[in-house]
Design an enzyme around this catalytic site. Structure first.
Site, PDB file in Angstrom:
ATOM      1  N   SER A  33       0.833  -1.160   0.121  1.00 30.77           N
ATOM      2  CA  SER A  33      -0.155  -0.054  -0.197  1.00 30.77           C
ATOM      3  C   SER A  33       0.913   1.341   0.153  1.00 30.77           C
ATOM      4  O   SER A  33       0.471   2.379  -0.700  1.00 30.77           O
ATOM      5  CB  SER A  33      -1.025  -0.098   1.170  1.00 30.77           C
ATOM      6  N   HIS A  47      -0.059 -10.056  -0.224  1.00 28.56           N
ATOM      7  CA  HIS A  47      -0.429  -9.384  -1.526  1.00 28.56           C
ATOM      8  C   HIS A  47       0.025 -10.298  -2.719  1.00 28.56           C
ATOM      9  O   HIS A  47       0.475 -11.372  -2.567  1.00 28.56           O
ATOM     10  CB  HIS A  47       0.197  -7.839  -1.485  1.00 28.56           C
TER      11      HIS A  47
END
Length: 501
Positions: free
Chosen positions: A62, A449
């Site tokens: 992120s 992720h």
């Protein structure tokens, strides 16, 4: 300039995956999303590796994603930058000044950080290099291990602990002092009860005591506790910190070290121990007045700065978990608010893990957004929906499907609101997560992720366009083209609007 305004909607953790098995996005009920991708132009965006300034095949995150989105260029990320600069760590002037003070005070050095090769918050090799440098400088070292299980498999800590133990076995001045799951030591959501447990183990040696680290982890495994949630505990005869000691944080990402470092460096009460001689890998925050080993480089002419320089109004909205990403990281590491930039933070639910409330604060974000759209004030609105990422991290596919359905309903409300307005909705993500929920090879939930591309969709554009595939750094130039604002030379990304026809 045109009369268009743009809403950049970042669906955090929403990736594209043609395989529907273990894919929460493909399996969820998403009528609005299905309609969006059937009628609006779309393309794919790469979010990992060299395309975002990371090593090859290194998954994005992120922080990196929002820096890339907001800067409009490939920024050499801290992982790559430090990989080069740490080769000369023994000559690093910041480290030498730090260790000289420890020697003058006759103290020891505490090293803390995430013991992981996930590459999101830390690098195991960085910690080992710093340990070697301190040992070479004849500094006594105690290590405070933060366990991952989120950017790595949920039960993988023993692998990294064995690597660390093997590395330090012949170093007489280095030992492991405490172990804590990142749930406690790396909270970023102001759940200070968690941070306090980690602090107390480091500062006072509080917690269940084990002779060696392997048995500590195994004891938690036997109780059904995985890496991320291992309760802060103490190894051997470690008794705590002394004010004459020094402290190094080896994480290179800022958002999840601020709370623990504030406790370590700032006086809280009379029974609180603080270490004034503390140093980090990078400059984490203006809130923390501590030096760093590898100073950051300034990023100028970000999307937010350009909008501000045009005397236009912009708005950022996110819930607590992602607020720093749409503000600090999106602005290239700048904490100060730009002129005409407004920020709204929506509190995240106060729960242990977000699979308990997969809706998180998405509906509140949407309601707030719609009120702001109706003001017709902002040329750029940036929102982040955390659900696909934060619920995806739990590994609970059923809860993640509910999270995706929630986001779908929110997208439907936004599209209805902007109909017959000048707002253009740009939908993308910073990285994937929810589209890949199970690790078949290791037969366990996949909580990290992914390397999958993410969608890029432009909705409500007044004329027919085609979109090219690209990378995250191409999003800001595309938005500038929509707004008919000249792209600055610092932005090396390209607009994804295909003008070849």
């Amino acid at each position: 300039m045109t009369n268009h305004s743009v809403i950049l909607c970042i669906l955090d953790g929403w990736g594209n995956n043609k395989n529907s098995q273990f894919n929460a996005i493909a399996q969820a009920d998403t009528p609005y999303w299905d309609s969006i991708i059937s009628q609006y132009p779309q393309s794919n965006i790469v979010t990992h590796g060299p395309d975002v300034g990371l090593p090859d095949r290194q998954i994005g995150n992120s922080e990196v994603g929002h820096i890339s989105l907001g800067s409009g260029r490939i920024v050499l990320q801290d992982l790559c930058r430090i990989n080069e600069e740490i080769k000369n760590i023994r000559k690093n002037t910041h480290l030498l000044e730090f260790t000289e003070q420890i020697k003058r005070n006759n103290g020891i050095c505490h090293i803390a950080g995430l013991l992981s090769d996930g590459g999101i918050h830390s690098s195991l090799s960085h910690m080992l290099d710093i340990i070697d440098a301190l040992s070479y400088l004849k500094i006594q070292v105690v290590i405070h291990i933060f366990l991952d299980g989120r950017d790595t498999p949920p039960i993988s800590a023993l692998k990294y602990i064995n690597i660390l133990c093997s590395h330090i076995k012949d170093l007489n001045n280095v030992s492991i002092a405490t172990i804590s799951g990142r749930y406690y030591s790396m909270d970023r959501d102001n759940r200070l009860d968690r941070t306090t447990k980690a602090y107390n183990s480091i500062a006072f040696g509080d917690g269940k005591r084990y002779e060696e680290p392997i048995s500590a982890v195994q004891d938690n495994y036997n109780a059904g506790i995985t890496d991320e949630f291992i309760i802060p505990c103490v190894i051997g005869n470690y008794q705590g910190m002394n004010p004459t000691d020094g402290f190094i944080m080896t994480n290179f990402r800022s958002d999840r070290v601020i709370q623990i470092l504030k406790m370590i460096t700032e006086d809280q009460n009379t029974n609180h121990i603080t270490l004034k001689n503390t140093i980090g890998m990078i400059k984490y925050s203006n809130e923390l007045n501590i030096p760093c080993l590898f100073p950051n480089k300034k990023i100028s002419n970000t999307l937010g700065e350009i909008i501000s320089n045009q005397q236009l109004h912009q708005l950022r909205i996110a819930e607590t978990e992602k607020y720093a990403h749409v503000t600090f990281f999106f602005n290239g590491g700048r904490e100060e608010v730009f002129e005409n930039e407004e920020r709204i933070i929506i509190p995240s639910p106060s729960v242990t893990t977000y699979d308990l409330v997969p809706e998180m604060s998405a509906y509140e974000i949407t309601d707030t957004l719609i009120k702001k759209i109706n003001l017709q004030k902002y040329s750029l609105i940036i929102i982040n929906y955390a659900n696909a990422d934060m619920v995806g991290h739990t590994g609970n596919i059923e809860a993640t499907k509910k999270a995706i359905t929630t986001l779908d309903q929110c997208l439907g409300k936004i599209l209805k609101c902007i109909h017959n307005t000048n707002y253009i909705l740009v939908i993308t993500a910073d990285h994937g997560n929810a589209e890949e929920m199970f690790d078949v090879q290791n037969n366990m939930p996949y909580t990290a992720h992914t390397l999958n591309p993410v969608p890029f969709v432009v909705c409500n554009y007044p004329k027919k366009i085609k979109l090219k595939n690209g990378r995250l750094s191409d999003v800001a130039p595309t938005i500038l083209e929509i707004l008919n604002i000249k792209q600055p030379e610092e932005m090396t990304g390209i607009s994804l609007i295909d003008t070849s026809n």
